[in-house]
Each structure stands twice: as structure tokens, then as C-alpha cells.
Enzyme design. Structure first.
Site, PDB file in Angstrom:
ATOM      1  N   TRP A  77     -23.459  53.016  22.992  1.00  7.06           N
ATOM      2  CA  TRP A  77     -24.276  52.425  21.701  1.00  7.06           C
ATOM      3  C   TRP A  77     -24.262  53.507  20.370  1.00  7.06           C
ATOM      4  O   TRP A  77     -24.109  53.131  19.127  1.00  7.06           O
ATOM      5  CB  TRP A  77     -24.921  51.329  21.621  1.00  7.06           C
ATOM      6  CG  TRP A  77     -24.174  50.326  22.554  1.00  7.06           C
ATOM      7  CD1 TRP A  77     -25.363  50.236  23.711  1.00  7.06           C
ATOM      8  CD2 TRP A  77     -23.944  49.069  22.158  1.00  7.06           C
ATOM      9  NE1 TRP A  77     -24.897  48.319  24.431  1.00  7.06           N
ATOM     10  CE2 TRP A  77     -24.042  48.786  23.530  1.00  7.06           C
ATOM     11  CE3 TRP A  77     -22.904  48.860  21.689  1.00  7.06           C
ATOM     12  CZ2 TRP A  77     -22.657  46.984  24.162  1.00  7.06           C
ATOM     13  CZ3 TRP A  77     -22.438  48.139  21.773  1.00  7.06           C
ATOM     14  CH2 TRP A  77     -21.428  46.863  22.718  1.00  7.06           C
ATOM     15  N   ASP A  78     -24.787  54.525  20.981  1.00  7.90           N
ATOM     16  CA  ASP A  78     -24.956  55.266  19.971  1.00  7.90           C
ATOM     17  C   ASP A  78     -24.016  56.253  19.272  1.00  7.90           C
ATOM     18  O   ASP A  78     -23.852  56.353  17.731  1.00  7.90           O
ATOM     19  CB  ASP A  78     -25.706  56.669  20.867  1.00  7.90           C
ATOM     20  CG  ASP A  78     -27.163  56.535  20.968  1.00  7.90           C
ATOM     21  OD1 ASP A  78     -27.810  56.006  20.254  1.00  7.90           O
ATOM     22  OD2 ASP A  78     -27.486  57.390  21.716  1.00  7.90           O
TER      23      ASP A  78
END
Lengths: 398, 398
Positions: free
Chosen positions: B160-161
Site C-alpha cells: 500500500w505504501d
């Protein structure tokens, strides 16, 4: 308005599966017209699971929101020629078709000198690869999963596909910016393999493997190199908790009543857990029982305010069905009706401009919903020509 | 040149960890000047693992390639004021500082009316969240891992980062495009939580969980809804193999000598595995033993040409140390020396323009390497003013 920023652009996409289609969603949700073409009856991803109870692909309709759809017979030369003309027609084309096939840049460029074609590839040399095989090649499945897992553990989330899709959107807008400056068309090649390997480099995995401690062993659910893992609560919930800064660590230890026990452990080991995040990871097998007991003695409702006050990041694990109804995640979910006949929470653009409205997402088209309209507008086909193509089964309008 | 497309832009970043720093790499590798500021001595990510044998952070230097570095004392009001002026100075600012803190848009806008500030957030309401806690909230860890895993399985890759970083680069270039059209500054808010939930929607997980078969159970290393999984070879290697189209399936079955056995199974079950990918998944416990035996009877060297000829996607699992030396992945890895004193394979931009050279990546700065130069150029500080700030310990040049 931010979400109109690309409204002067029209992008044609000849793409399947995840990376290309998500690129198209991102562009469409910033105002671009996105026109996809597919084989009549659907391409290789048209029936991908998950399916609705009636057998429609939730996958396809979720990945093609806000686009127009043209259906062609890509098995016949005349259908392929239409696809080539369409691909060149707007000056911006996104594809994952093979680099040397009928949609090669060499074949398209004569149709539009300043064409930008963004080609999502598997390996950089043009050989096929998908998220799963790229992931296997860069080493992630050997680091993922429980410490005692045997063999590789694949991820369920197609992370490399998703990342490639977002980077593709960035690359396309960047290439269009370059064209504004120099007027030139380009083929931009974006291999999944290069996206994955670049990321492994950016995160330090490459240096670690070659020059540091070597290939990282599995560390289960632990955050590597600091304090972070999952804990079970008294009431059977499971929480992820992370403390990286000295303040977060000290506050967490205090909030859980562990200050004395941690002080004794620090004295025994000759370390300072607050000053340096690394020893919290190195000595996790000594630290963990203290925290496990502290979490197991409290309910989620008791822990939440303690952890909030300590300034650590934390949150419970929950299934997607709960996540999709979670008020913390609801801000960008809109109730939308889809071609499957179902209504469900549907995401808009993840980015919003503060103080501006974020448009609700629009559903995917039916396959072939815009065939006549697009071929008329973009290729200048007359009603008679469209009729002949329909009669020959080369195009389909639904 | 594609990799000069952003050379007229200068971006200031006040970011830590993964999403913001990768956004900056992407922008820098397309030609932008990227200036980051950090606390003197390093922010919360400056000592993150993995480390070099000498204790330098491979993580930090890998995530800050090609940037300039300014070191300030952000704990004091005068250092914070310098950070505010710097953040506004180029008109483009990327940050993950809190929405309502000293780098809030309200505080920066008076310094530059047309400022674009892209703010990477945790939750949309401004509360803190990180990749791990967002992942827990959207349900991925309950679907990941071996079928018999107990409890959640975190991913090792900060997916997600990474996705937020790439989408941030897209959003920033898009917002700059909007400003070219309307002249207006904006705060663009990009919550990790919204990126994650949007992706779960795009992939059909949300519809599946709410309206389809419910929350997906663990399916181990299987590709959901088609044929794909890992297999052990005779010589102890492990391969990922995927067959989705009818042709791939039929070719694979033929290449492994399984045509008769599969035909018998189809007759028994009343299904057509070639025509529909779904039953290959539904009946995998019947299919798997056939394939397991076929793979276990052949070495990797025997299987590779068979699988290539069948047109399926396949590849062996390997650790990162092997991946980083794999010729298939070497095209975008350059030998670069870094501030840690080590040289190692280092990725350039994952996208390249065919026919144009891709520049080699440049290393990260030393912390504070460009302090005086940047503050002089961007804030117009004189040598005397810089000297005073140094004397007061408010800035550091290395």
C-alpha cells in the site's frame, strides 16, 4: 477542478487483467476519456473471478469503471486494422499487447506521428510474465508468511500489477508533458519485472541481500527492524501495533504497565530499547511474552484509548466485508449500480483536492456499448460503413 | 527526452518511510529537482533497517536517491519557519506531516498563493495509520498465506505504501497540469486507507465480499478462479505456473502428457476445463495430483522448454540475492556507489522511452549535503544569515 485535469485527453486502451485497466481508471477519474477495445464476446479477462451469483464478472466491471467500450473481432485482419486505427486515433494508447505483434509501435506510428504508446510488459525483453512469476523472481514469496511456512508464500494482493498501473498513469501523464514540450511521440515501455526489481531496490532489499545480512529470513507478522506485530486481545480480537519512535515506544510501554519489566530486561541485555528501534526487533523473543500477556489481559475496547493516548499506530484485523462498511473507509465509497445489475460500494479517485467535490465514480460500460459512437467519432466511419462492419461480424454494438 | 519531462519542476518533500520518498524518486528520475528536508541528525526513518555492516541505513539511502538534502532543527520555532518557507518556495510540496500541524495547508498558502501541497495521510480524517494497519482494516491478511495458517498473515512487501507513492507521483503531475490550466493552488489529500480500499474495490474484492461468495477464504498459493499455483520439480526447484486462456490450458495439459487423464476427469465431473477457467479452480483438489506428479517427474531444465512452447507463464522462485543478479532483471540495474560507502545494483526509472537512453540513477545525498546551497537559492538567505543559523544550530551542512 483537480478531477477535470485530464479532461482534454482521450486515451485508448487495449489491455487486460489488472495493471492496464487500473491505469485507465486512474486516468478516467481525473477527467480523461478512456476508450477500451475488446474482442467481441470478451477478452481473456472478461470472465475472471470473482463472479456475481448470476455469473457476471465483478472483476471486469470493477476494473473498467468510467470507460467506453468498443467490441471488435481481433481474430481477423480487418478487425485488427480497426484496432490499429483506433489505437492511434487519440494520440495516447495504453496496452499490454506483445511488443512485436499487430499493435507494435512500428505499426502504429505511421498512423500518427506523435503517438504516445505506453506498453505494459512482463519481462523487459518482451517475454511474458505476470505478477505471480515476477514476484517469484524477486524473492518476496520466500520472505512472506509464518516463520514455519514451507516453501514460497504467494501474496493474494496483486501488488506488482497495482503498482505498475499507478506508475503507468504517472508515466503516461509525464510522457504527454514531454510531448507538449518537444512535439514528439514515443513508445514508453514499462515491464512489470522492472517495476518489481526497482521497488526491491528502493526498499533496500537488494543491498540487504547482497551486502547486508543476506536474504532476509521469514519474520512472520513482525515489522522488520523495529517494534510491530499482531497481538490477541482478551476478547478474541487481533490487533496490529507499531511503535517506531522513542516516544511511541516509551508511551506504549508505560500505557501497558510494562515499564518495570522492560527496564529489567534492558539491564539484563545491556540495551536501550527507547533509544534504538533495532534491539526491539533483535530481542523480540524476550519482549514478546511481556506484550502478549499485557494485550491478552485487556479487551479491544480497553486497549484502544490506551494505544491512542500512547500515539502508536494500531488497528484491528477485519475481513473485507467489514472493511467495506467501516466508517473510517467509507469516505471514498459511493453507492453505484453496475452492469451486473448489482449495487455496491464503489471507490472514486483516492486523491481529492481539499475544498473541491470529488465526483462519484461511474460504472463500467457493457461490452461494446460505445462501438458505433466511438468508431464514428474517432475513425470517421459513416453509418453505411458501420453497417457493413456489423454485417460482417467485425464489430458489435450492445 | 522522457526522463527530462519534469526538468522544469522543483519539488520539496517533507516525508518519511516509503510512500512519500518513493514518490520523490519517481519525480527525480523523470528530471525534477527534489529537495527533502529532515531533522538534523535524521528523522524517524533515518536509521531504519536494513543496515549496512557499518550501521548505515540501506533503507534510507535507497529511498532517497537523486534528491538534495537540507537539515534543519524542526523542534524549534525558527527551524519550523524555515521548513514552512522552504515547503512553499517551489510551489510543489509533498508531505506526510499531519494535516493540522505546522505544515498545514492553511499555514503554507499565505507564503505562496498557487502552492500545490500533496499530503499523504493515514486515514482520511487525519488520524494516523500505516501500511500494516490499513492492510489489517481492508482484509488482505485474512486471505493471505497457507490454507492452514492461523490468524492474519501480514505481507512483507509494503504494497500500500508503494502504491500510494506511485499514485502520489501521478496525482502531483496531474495537479500541476490542473494549475497550468487554472492557475490555482490546491491541497491534494491522499490517504493510504483510500488507496487501499479503492484497490480492493477495483479488484472486485468488495463486490465479492458483500454480494458474491462472501469473504474469500485462504486459497494458499493458488491463483483465484483459474489454474495457477506453485509446483516442485524433480530437482528440488519450485515453479509458479499459470494457464488462463483455453489455448494455454490445452497446450499445458498436452505438454505434460496429461490429456487422457484430464479427459477422464472431465467426463467424470461433467465439466470442460478448456472452455471455462473457473472449474480448474473449483476442482483443483482433483486436478492438482496429476500436475504435481507430472512436475515431480521432470527437472526444471526439462520443464522450461515444455512450458515455453505451451505459452503458459511460469518461472522459478528465487531469493532476492539471485534476483538481483538475474539477467532477466538486470536491464534496469546500474552499479552505483552510495553514501554508505557501498556499491550495489541500483534501479533507474522503471519506464523507459524506446530508442532513448535511460539515465543511470544518482545516489542519495548525505543528510544535510545541500543545506546552504538550497537555502541560499530558494530562500535567498545570505552568507551572513546562513552563518547565524549555523551558529544557533538551526541548520546543518555536511
Amino acid at each position: 477542478m483537480l478531477h477535470n485535469a485530464l479532461s482534454d485527453l482521450a486515451i485508448v486502451e487495449g489491455v487486460s487483467f489488472v495493471a492496464g485497466p487500473t491505469c485507465g481508471i486512474y486516468l478516467a477519474q481525473m477527467g480523461a476519456e478512456v476508450i477500451r477495445f475488446d474482442q467481441i464476446g470478451g477478452g481473456p479477462d472478461y470472465n475472471r473471478w470473482p463472479l456475481s451469483p448470476e455469473g457476471a464478472s465483478f472483476y471486469w466491471e470493477s476494473l473498467n469503471k468510467g470507460k467506453k467500450s468498443v467490441a471488435l473481432d481481433l481474430a481477423r485482419p480487418e478487425g485488427r486494422e480497426l484496432a490499429q486505427r483506433l489505437a492511434a486515433s487519440t494520440g495516447l494508447f495504453v496496452t499490454n499487447y506483445p511488443v512485436d505483434g499487430f499493435l507494435s509501435y512500428e505499426r502504429l506510428k505511421p498512423l500518427r506521428e506523435n503517438l504516445i504508446a505506453l506498453r505494459i510488459m512482463g519481462w523487459a525483453d518482451g517475454k511474458p510474465a505476470v505478477d505471480y512469476t515476477v514476484n517469484a523472481a524477486v524473492g518476496v514469496p520466500l520472505m512472506t508468511g509464518p516463520v514455519d511456512a514451507k516453501g514460497p508464500v504467494n501474496h493474494v494482493l496483486a501488488a506488482w500489477d497495482l503498482l505498475t498501473g499507478a506508475y503507468a498513469a504517472f508515466s503516461l501523464v509525464t510522457a504527454e508533458r514531454a510531448r507538449r514540450a518537444d512535439g514528439r511521440g514515443r513508445e514508453v515501455r514499462l515491464p512489470l519485472a522492472d517495476v518489481a526489481m526497482a521497488s526491491m531496490g528502493h526498499l533496500g532489499f537488494v543491498a540487504e541481500a547482497l551486502l547486508g545480512d543476506g536474504d532476509r529470513p521469514r519474520v512472520g507478522n513482525n515489522l522488520f527492524g523495529a517494534f510491530g506485530r499482531d497481538f490477541a486481545t482478551k476478547d478474541g480480537e487481533r490487533l496490529m501495533v507499531i511503535a517506531i519512535t522513542p516516544r511511541q515506544w516509551t508511551n506504549l510501554v508505560g500505557a501497558l504497565g510494562l515499564a518495570e519489566a522492560i527496564k529489567a530486561l534492558e539491564a539484563e541485555l545491556g540495551v536501550d530499547f527507547a533509544a534504538d528501534e533495532g534491539p526491539r526487533f533483535t530481542w523480540r523473543q524476550r519482549i514478546d511474552p511481556l506484550f502478549e500477556a499485557a494485550f491478552a489481559a485487556r479487551t479491544l475496547a480497553e486497549l484502544t484509548p490506551l494505544l491512542d493516548a500512547a500515539g502508536v499506530t494500531h488497528g484491528p484485523y477485519q475481513p473485507t466485508s467489514v472493511g467495506a462498511r467501516d466508517p473510517r473507509l467509507a469516505e471514498n465509497l459511493f453507492d453505484v449500480g453496475h452492469p451486473s445489475g448489482h449495487r455496491y460500494p464503489t471507490p472514486g479517485a483516492a486523491a481529492r483536492a481539499h475544498g473541491e467535490e470529488r465526483p462519484a465514480p461511474t460504472p463500467a460500460p457493457r461490452l461494446g456499448q460505445h462501438t458505433d459512437e466511438v468508431l464514428s467519432e474517432r475513425l470517421g466511419l459513416s453509418a453505411g460503413e458501420l453497417g457493413r462492419l456489423h454485417d460482417q461480424g467485425l464489430i458489435e454494438q450492445t
